[in-house]
Design a protein around this motif. Structure first.
Motif, PDB file in Angstrom:
ATOM      1  N   LYS A 305       0.843  -1.197   0.000  1.00 20.92           N
ATOM      2  CA  LYS A 305       0.000   0.000   0.000  1.00 20.92           C
ATOM      3  C   LYS A 305       0.879   1.247   0.000  1.00 20.92           C
ATOM      4  N   TYR A 306       0.381   2.300  -0.641  1.00 21.24           N
ATOM      5  CA  TYR A 306       1.131   3.552  -0.722  1.00 21.24           C
ATOM      6  C   TYR A 306       1.403   4.144   0.658  1.00 21.24           C
ATOM      7  N   LYS A 307       0.414   4.063   1.558  1.00 24.21           N
ATOM      8  CA  LYS A 307       0.592   4.654   2.881  1.00 24.21           C
ATOM      9  C   LYS A 307       1.735   3.982   3.644  1.00 24.21           C
ATOM     10  N   LEU A 309       4.384   2.708   2.237  1.00 24.56           N
ATOM     11  CA  LEU A 309       5.608   3.245   1.631  1.00 24.56           C
ATOM     12  C   LEU A 309       5.905   4.644   2.156  1.00 24.56           C
ATOM     13  N   ARG A 310       4.859   5.416   2.374  1.00 22.81           N
ATOM     14  CA  ARG A 310       5.057   6.773   2.902  1.00 22.81           C
ATOM     15  C   ARG A 310       5.705   6.721   4.282  1.00 22.81           C
ATOM     16  N   SER A 344      11.558   2.562  -4.045  1.00 22.95           N
ATOM     17  CA  SER A 344      10.225   3.076  -3.684  1.00 22.95           C
ATOM     18  C   SER A 344       9.392   3.322  -4.940  1.00 22.95           C
ATOM     19  N   THR A 345      10.024   3.934  -5.955  1.00 22.05           N
ATOM     20  CA  THR A 345       9.319   4.197  -7.217  1.00 22.05           C
ATOM     21  C   THR A 345       8.894   2.894  -7.875  1.00 22.05           C
ATOM     22  N   VAL A 348       5.908   1.474  -6.148  1.00 26.40           N
ATOM     23  CA  VAL A 348       4.702   2.221  -6.510  1.00 26.40           C
ATOM     24  C   VAL A 348       4.184   1.744  -7.865  1.00 26.40           C
ATOM     25  N   GLY A 414       0.444   7.844  -6.882  1.00 28.49           N
ATOM     26  CA  GLY A 414       1.083   7.044  -5.841  1.00 28.49           C
ATOM     27  C   GLY A 414       2.369   7.689  -5.338  1.00 28.49           C
ATOM     28  N   THR A 417       1.537  10.453  -3.096  1.00 26.45           N
ATOM     29  CA  THR A 417       1.081   9.951  -1.800  1.00 26.45           C
ATOM     30  C   THR A 417       2.255   9.629  -0.886  1.00 26.45           C
ATOM     31  N   ILE A 418       3.342   9.084  -1.451  1.00 29.42           N
ATOM     32  CA  ILE A 418       4.476   8.700  -0.602  1.00 29.42           C
ATOM     33  C   ILE A 418       5.440   9.868  -0.364  1.00 29.42           C
TER      34      ILE A 418
END
Length: 639
Positions: A305-307, A309-310, A344-345, A348, A414, A417-418
């Motif tokens: 999930k993006y969150k 990763l954030r 990270s990219t 996503v 995405g 978001t991160i």
């Protein structure tokens, strides 16, 4: 009787580098040896080719100009607090410039014989001198002097990736909460609750003799073994197991496992006979382990999930802060953070693909451009990206592009978001202008090369700094080859590209003052990116492309390669490499400090040392831009 003159000298010097790094007693001692010199306007301090004096100079009041003998062009002006005339003393060579009082001036002459021992034993002073030699040098990042001081050689390989991963120093709490052996357990518990801590040190004669933890309260008091009216002595763990400060992550883990304890007491010399300086808990180690790049990389790859990763990216920023605090070489830091950014990219993209209704109709490549493409994106700056997809029949082109535009939009969302901001110029794969088939991209880039107007130059500049983050690398390789073939067939493009590289405004005015923004949201701020970083980045790009090198995108590495290819310009190129890393580090520190991109700098928030280091790079900018102007005959283009 106190020497009031030397006291005034010390009070002045302590505000400026490198003297601000000295102990008060050292500075007081040095001030006793300082000579005060008064210079009328236009009188010479030292002449070009003159043998070095036995002392160097600090401007107390007024200003000193530096120029070539016989030339009316002033190369530099030293004002209050500036050091000059030091480099020849360190390098044992004659003065390269003439120093003359620009106005009525008072100087402090510092004897090198008294200053040198202090600099040798003080690392901060040594680092300052290495990074920013006194003003009478055309190149403050000279390879001849970089990394050494008075013939002392530094170990540039003192850090390795292994040290970064496993042997990094670990942070510990220095806010010690203590009690005495006779303190009641209830008071101890109340104190621990009030301060929200998991342990308390038991002291005797200001030395640690025991420790009480949450575990002790649970096992010894909550179970009824001891009443809350008993004393700390009855439940404390003693004798203490103590360690010296400066433990590494690996040592801390080993120590806790060896003794089966959850807290380490750190003392001045590692024994219980000296004062406690800190406490290290299992939680501290868990935080440190969580900021380990290998652990972060595994967490990134597991994120769905993006969150999530954030949250991981917060750990990456903490890792970056730690590296900067440890003064680990920026080149190594940039490689690690870039790997984590790419990972990270990539994650996503995988999450976005999993949410698409169908699989991609043809192979594609995701290109990260700009600072991420150069491996220089340390902070969460804005996005620059593009998609190349494999060629399809004409009747399928629109549908295929629409698929990848939808994918690009989801990926960009995405990334936002991160923590990566949207590109204000919309240079993202969600824009049809940045999402093409391979054949279309070839047409677009050929147009940029053969019709190099201001917009085309800007677009091509962005595009030449790309990195394949995901997908079919062969698509990017084929496009790269086509670009280089087109450039070789139209050499005039380099002149246009060089012209574009010279369009950024100057970083300083005639009197060395920073040129700040005159209006808008950032009025009175200094634009670090536009005025200093971009000129160095743009120059590296056009120079490396002119040598048909397409495998190196990082600015510092481009200059290092150029130093190999052009030995006659080696000194300047290595200066540019060093300056690019120094500026990137400066911007990163500012960005972390103010929680922004670090682009716009409030000059009133900088200290004298920071301003001096920043100004040192201005000369390098001017020199590399002068080389571009001459080599590519930019003036002829403007006629």
């Amino acid at each position: 009787m106190k020497n009031t003159i030397s006291e005034r000298i010390a009070d002045f010097l302590k505000n400026y580098p490198p003297f601000n790094a000295m102990e008060p007693k050292q500075l007081e001692q040095l001030a006793l040896e300082v000579t005060i010199i008064h210079k009328e306007t236009n009188t010479v301090v030292f002449s070009q080719n003159e043998s070095p004096h036995s002392h160097f100079y600090v401007v107390n009041k007024g200003a000193v100009s530096l120029s070539k003998a016989g030339s009316s062009q002033i190369l530099d002006i030293c004002d209050e607090g500036d050091v000059f005339g030091l480099r020849p003393l360190l390098a044992n060579e004659s003065y390269k410039l003439e120093a003359k009082a620009y106005e009525e001036t008072i100087l402090y002459a510092i004897p090198i014989s008294d200053f040198k021992p202090l600099a040798l034993e003080n690392k901060r002073i040594g680092n300052f001198l290495i990074e920013s030699f006194a003003s009478n040098t055309g190149n403050p990042y000279s390879i001849k002097h970089r990394g050494k001081l008075y013939g002392e050689s530094g170990d540039s390989n003192q850090y390795s990736s292994d040290k970064i991963l496993d042997l990094q120093p670990i942070k510990y709490s220095t806010d010690l909460i203590t009690c005495k052996k006779g303190t009641k357990i209830k008071t101890v518990a109340d104190k621990m609750t009030k301060h929200n801590i998991s342990c308390i040190l038991v002291m005797k004669d200001e030395l640690p003799v025991g420790i009480i933890t949450d575990k002790d309260l649970r096992k010894k008091v909550a179970t009824g073994l001891f009443p809350i009216t008993a004393t700390a002595k009855s439940i404390m763990t003693s004798p203490l197991i103590t360690y010296p400060k400066g433990l590494t992550l690996a040592q801390s883990q080993m120590a806790m496992m060896k003794s089966d304890i959850s807290h380490l007491v750190l003392t001045e010399d590692g024994t219980s006979d000296t004062k406690a300086v800190g406490i290290l808990s299992k939680h501290d180690i868990m935080v440190a382990v969580g900021n380990n790049p290998a652990v972060l990389l595994r967490a990134i790859k597991r994120a769905t999930k993006y969150k999530r990763l954030r949250n991981i990216r917060h750990g990456i920023m903490n890792l970056l802060r730690g590296y900067l605090e440890q003064n680990i070489p920026l080149g190594l830091v940039a490689k690690i953070i870039s790997e984590l950014n790419d990972a990270s990219t990539k994650q996503v993209i995988k999450i976005a693909l999993s949410k698409m209704e169908t699989e991609p109709p043809v192979p594609f490549t995701w290109l990260s451009m700009g600072s991420q493409g150069r491996g220089e994106q340390l902070l969460n700056t804005d996005q620059d990206n593009a998609i190349i997809f494999a060629d399809v029949p004409k009747e399928q082109l629109e549908g295929t592009q629409n698929y990848f535009l939808t994918l690009g939009e989801r990926i960009s969302k995405g990334l936002n978001t991160i923590g990566f901001e949207y590109c204000p110029a919309d240079m993202m794969a969600s824009n049809p202008a940045w999402c093409h088939s391979l054949s279309e991209w070839k047409k677009v880039t050929r147009h940029w090369i053969h019709n190099p107007g201001p917009d085309e130059i800007l677009l091509s500049s962005i595009f030449f700094d790309y990195n394949v983050t995901f997908g079919e690398k062969s698509l990017a390789d084929e496009l790269s080859q086509d670009i280089f073939d087109s450039v070789q067939g139209y050499p005039q493009f380099f002149t246009h590209l060089a012209s574009g590289a010279l369009q950024n405004p100057s970083p300083s005015g005639f009197f060395r003052d920073f040129l700040v923004e005159q209006d808008g949201e950032h009025k009175d701020f200094f634009d670090l990116k536009l005025r200093v970083l971009m000129p160095i980045i743009d120059a590296a790009r056009v120079l490396i492309l002119s040598h048909s090198i397409k495998s190196i995108n990082n600015t510092a590495e481009r200059y290092e390669k150029l130093a190999e290819l052009e030995p006659n310009n080696k000194e300047l190129y290595l200066a540019c490499s060093y300056a690019s890393k120094a500026l990137l580090k400066f911007r990163t520190r500012q960005g972390l400090l103010h929680n922004d991109s670090g682009r716009f700098i409030a000059l009133d928030k900088l200290n004298k040392e920071e301003k001096i280091k920043l100004k040192r790079t201005f000369k390098t900018v001017k020199e590399i831009q002068s080389l571009l102007e001459i080599r590519f005959q930019v003036k002829n283009l403007l006629r």
